[in-house]
Design a protein around this motif. Sequence first.
Motif, mmCIF file in Angstrom:
data_model
loop_
_atom_site.group_PDB
_atom_site.id
_atom_site.type_symbol
_atom_site.label_atom_id
_atom_site.label_comp_id
_atom_site.label_asym_id
_atom_site.label_seq_id
_atom_site.Cartn_x
_atom_site.Cartn_y
_atom_site.Cartn_z
ATOM 1 N N LYS A 130 16.797 9.531 2.904
ATOM 2 C CA LYS A 130 16.492 8.129 2.643
ATOM 3 C C LYS A 130 14.988 7.886 2.680
ATOM 4 O O LYS A 130 14.455 7.090 1.890
ATOM 5 C CB LYS A 130 17.197 7.242 3.662
ATOM 6 N N ALA A 131 14.300 8.586 3.572
ATOM 7 C CA ALA A 131 12.838 8.450 3.631
ATOM 8 C C ALA A 131 12.197 8.976 2.347
ATOM 9 O O ALA A 131 11.266 8.364 1.807
ATOM 10 C CB ALA A 131 12.302 9.197 4.847
ATOM 11 N N ALA A 132 12.707 10.106 1.840
ATOM 12 C CA ALA A 132 12.164 10.675 0.607
ATOM 13 C C ALA A 132 12.410 9.761 -0.592
ATOM 14 O O ALA A 132 11.547 9.621 -1.472
ATOM 15 C CB ALA A 132 12.780 12.052 0.368
ATOM 16 N N GLN A 133 13.569 9.121 -0.633
ATOM 17 C CA GLN A 133 13.875 8.199 -1.734
ATOM 18 C C GLN A 133 12.968 6.985 -1.688
ATOM 19 O O GLN A 133 12.450 6.520 -2.723
ATOM 20 C CB GLN A 133 15.336 7.767 -1.659
ATOM 21 N N ALA A 134 12.727 6.441 -0.484
ATOM 22 C CA ALA A 134 11.836 5.287 -0.343
ATOM 23 C C ALA A 134 10.409 5.649 -0.746
ATOM 24 O O ALA A 134 9.708 4.865 -1.398
ATOM 25 C CB ALA A 134 11.875 4.774 1.094
ATOM 26 N N GLN A 135 9.984 6.852 -0.377
ATOM 27 C CA GLN A 135 8.645 7.310 -0.751
ATOM 28 C C GLN A 135 8.506 7.385 -2.267
ATOM 29 O O GLN A 135 7.468 6.994 -2.831
ATOM 30 C CB GLN A 135 8.388 8.687 -0.121
ATOM 31 N N LYS A 136 9.541 7.853 -2.920
ATOM 32 C CA LYS A 136 9.526 7.933 -4.381
ATOM 33 C C LYS A 136 9.450 6.544 -5.006
ATOM 34 O O LYS A 136 8.715 6.332 -5.985
ATOM 35 C CB LYS A 136 10.776 8.670 -4.853
ATOM 36 N N ASP A 137 10.186 5.583 -4.439
ATOM 37 C CA ASP A 137 10.159 4.216 -4.952
ATOM 38 C C ASP A 137 8.771 3.600 -4.834
ATOM 39 O O ASP A 137 8.290 2.919 -5.757
ATOM 40 C CB ASP A 137 11.190 3.356 -4.222
ATOM 41 N N PHE A 138 8.096 3.836 -3.709
ATOM 42 C CA PHE A 138 6.743 3.302 -3.527
ATOM 43 C C PHE A 138 5.753 3.981 -4.464
ATOM 44 O O PHE A 138 4.820 3.336 -4.967
ATOM 45 C CB PHE A 138 6.291 3.472 -2.069
ATOM 46 N N THR A 139 5.956 5.262 -4.729
ATOM 47 C CA THR A 139 5.074 5.967 -5.652
ATOM 48 C C THR A 139 5.167 5.366 -7.048
ATOM 49 O O THR A 139 4.154 5.231 -7.754
ATOM 50 C CB THR A 139 5.424 7.465 -5.692
ATOM 51 N N ASN A 140 6.378 4.981 -7.446
ATOM 52 C CA ASN A 140 6.563 4.340 -8.752
ATOM 53 C C ASN A 140 5.831 3.004 -8.838
ATOM 54 O O ASN A 140 5.498 2.538 -9.935
ATOM 55 C CB ASN A 140 8.047 4.153 -9.035
ATOM 56 N N LYS A 141 5.574 2.391 -7.691
ATOM 57 C CA LYS A 141 4.837 1.121 -7.659
ATOM 58 C C LYS A 141 3.335 1.339 -7.504
ATOM 59 O O LYS A 141 2.571 0.376 -7.378
ATOM 60 C CB LYS A 141 5.332 0.264 -6.491
ATOM 61 N N GLY A 142 2.917 2.600 -7.486
ATOM 62 C CA GLY A 142 1.494 2.902 -7.367
ATOM 63 C C GLY A 142 0.991 2.972 -5.945
ATOM 64 O O GLY A 142 -0.226 2.901 -5.707
ATOM 65 N N ILE A 143 1.893 3.119 -4.981
ATOM 66 C CA ILE A 143 1.498 3.178 -3.573
ATOM 67 C C ILE A 143 1.904 4.542 -3.013
ATOM 68 O O ILE A 143 3.106 4.850 -2.914
ATOM 69 C CB ILE A 143 2.164 2.051 -2.754
ATOM 70 N N ALA A 144 0.910 5.339 -2.668
ATOM 71 C CA ALA A 144 1.177 6.652 -2.070
ATOM 72 C C ALA A 144 1.458 6.492 -0.587
ATOM 73 O O ALA A 144 0.917 5.598 0.072
ATOM 74 C CB ALA A 144 -0.013 7.574 -2.285
ATOM 75 N N SER A 145 2.311 7.352 -0.046
ATOM 76 C CA SER A 145 2.674 7.264 1.367
ATOM 77 C C SER A 145 2.963 8.652 1.932
ATOM 78 O O SER A 145 3.037 9.632 1.197
ATOM 79 C CB SER A 145 3.894 6.352 1.547
ATOM 80 N N VAL A 146 3.121 8.704 3.257
ATOM 81 C CA VAL A 146 3.331 9.975 3.960
ATOM 82 C C VAL A 146 4.526 9.816 4.897
ATOM 83 O O VAL A 146 4.640 8.800 5.592
ATOM 84 C CB VAL A 146 2.079 10.373 4.776
ATOM 85 N N ILE A 147 5.422 10.819 4.905
ATOM 86 C CA ILE A 147 6.555 10.811 5.835
ATOM 87 C C ILE A 147 6.128 11.467 7.136
ATOM 88 O O ILE A 147 5.585 12.578 7.154
ATOM 89 C CB ILE A 147 7.763 11.555 5.240
ATOM 90 N N ARG A 148 6.376 10.780 8.242
ATOM 91 C CA ARG A 148 5.999 11.294 9.554
ATOM 92 C C ARG A 148 7.214 11.273 10.484
ATOM 93 O O ARG A 148 8.020 10.345 10.461
ATOM 94 C CB ARG A 148 4.874 10.445 10.127
ATOM 95 N N GLY A 149 7.342 12.320 11.312
ATOM 96 C CA GLY A 149 8.416 12.367 12.289
ATOM 97 C C GLY A 149 9.556 13.260 11.850
ATOM 98 O O GLY A 149 9.625 13.727 10.710
ATOM 99 N N THR A 150 10.495 13.472 12.786
ATOM 100 C CA THR A 150 11.679 14.296 12.523
ATOM 101 C C THR A 150 12.962 13.515 12.789
ATOM 102 O O THR A 150 14.024 14.112 12.956
ATOM 103 C CB THR A 150 11.644 15.550 13.414
ATOM 104 N N GLY A 151 12.886 12.240 12.844
ATOM 105 C CA GLY A 151 14.045 11.388 13.082
ATOM 106 C C GLY A 151 13.829 10.496 14.306
ATOM 107 O O GLY A 151 13.777 11.029 15.413
ATOM 108 N N PRO A 152 13.648 9.189 14.068
ATOM 109 C CA PRO A 152 13.623 8.581 12.725
ATOM 110 C C PRO A 152 12.387 9.008 11.938
ATOM 111 O O PRO A 152 11.410 9.495 12.485
ATOM 112 C CB PRO A 152 13.601 7.082 13.028
ATOM 113 N N PHE A 153 12.444 8.794 10.635
ATOM 114 C CA PHE A 153 11.365 9.175 9.727
ATOM 115 C C PHE A 153 10.614 7.927 9.310
ATOM 116 O O PHE A 153 11.183 7.028 8.683
ATOM 117 C CB PHE A 153 11.949 9.883 8.500
#
Length: 311
Positions: A130-153
């Motif tokens: 779910k974190a990876a999918q949200a990151q992809k959605d933000f990238t499509n909006k022009g906003i880069a992001s980073v996933i941090r943690g091992t749960g929660p993410f």
Amino acid sequence: MDQPNLNTQPNRQMSDREHITPNQDRSGIRFPSRHLRNFNPRQALALRSERAVGAKPAYLLPALLAIVTGVVLGVLLLVLFKDQSTEPTITTIPATPGQARSGPEVKGAAELAGQSMIVWQLGSFPDAAKAAQAQKDFTNKGIASVIRGTGPFQLYAAVASDKKTGAVFEAELNQRKVTFYAKEFKIPARQGYIANLKDAEAHAVVQGLQAEAKLGLDAMALLTSAKPDADKLSALKTALTQQSADQKSWHALLLKAGLQEEAAQCDTLHKQLEAAVGALSGTPNLLDGQAKLTAFFVAYETFTEQLISVQ
């Protein structure tokens, strides 16, 4: 007229002797001649012993041949190998990169200062998918992001020294109508040891990490403006070039200690710092530069936690 010999006792004894086999007395011992009928048996045994001593054994010739053959072979071996060294040949196998040190366990003392900053978080998710999918959605909006943690993410988009200096970034998010909230991002200080390193070597690695963190903070100060100060940016790039040379030395120390994974993370960390500083050149993309800087500090947190074992 002569009287015939009577078979008296003496004559019977002579008769018995006449029936003894020639060259043999009553003991059964044969003599050299049949004329030696009265030869003493003990003298016969002595005579046989003397003959045995004078005789040549049957194994004498093979023994002599074996001795001569051994001498000849020995001389030939000496001639063939006279130039060979008597010292044993020792083959030295070079240590392969990443091979841990043998012998007693080595633990280099390490103490690393903590870091505290403000992070802009775009969301928190229970699983990585779910974190990876949200990151992809933000990238499509022009906003880069980073996933941090091992749960929660958590999904991080930017970092700054305080909330006020991140005002420019907040304005960008508001303009894009992105929900976010700012919170403290604290990388704790660590005090412990680095396995397979001596104290001096561990100190060198820690100094390198602290220098990396300082350059990250300097880049953070410049990424709060759409137009960074030219002199400060030039000084930052010069310091980064020097840091790149120093980073190779403590990267080599990690490899020497057999810490291949940590050495690879060391390279990744430095490349992320270079990417963050590179985003300041030309016309900076504030959102892109902030994401790269955020990726550097998230990797810094993970790397130091894995590298330094707490006592």
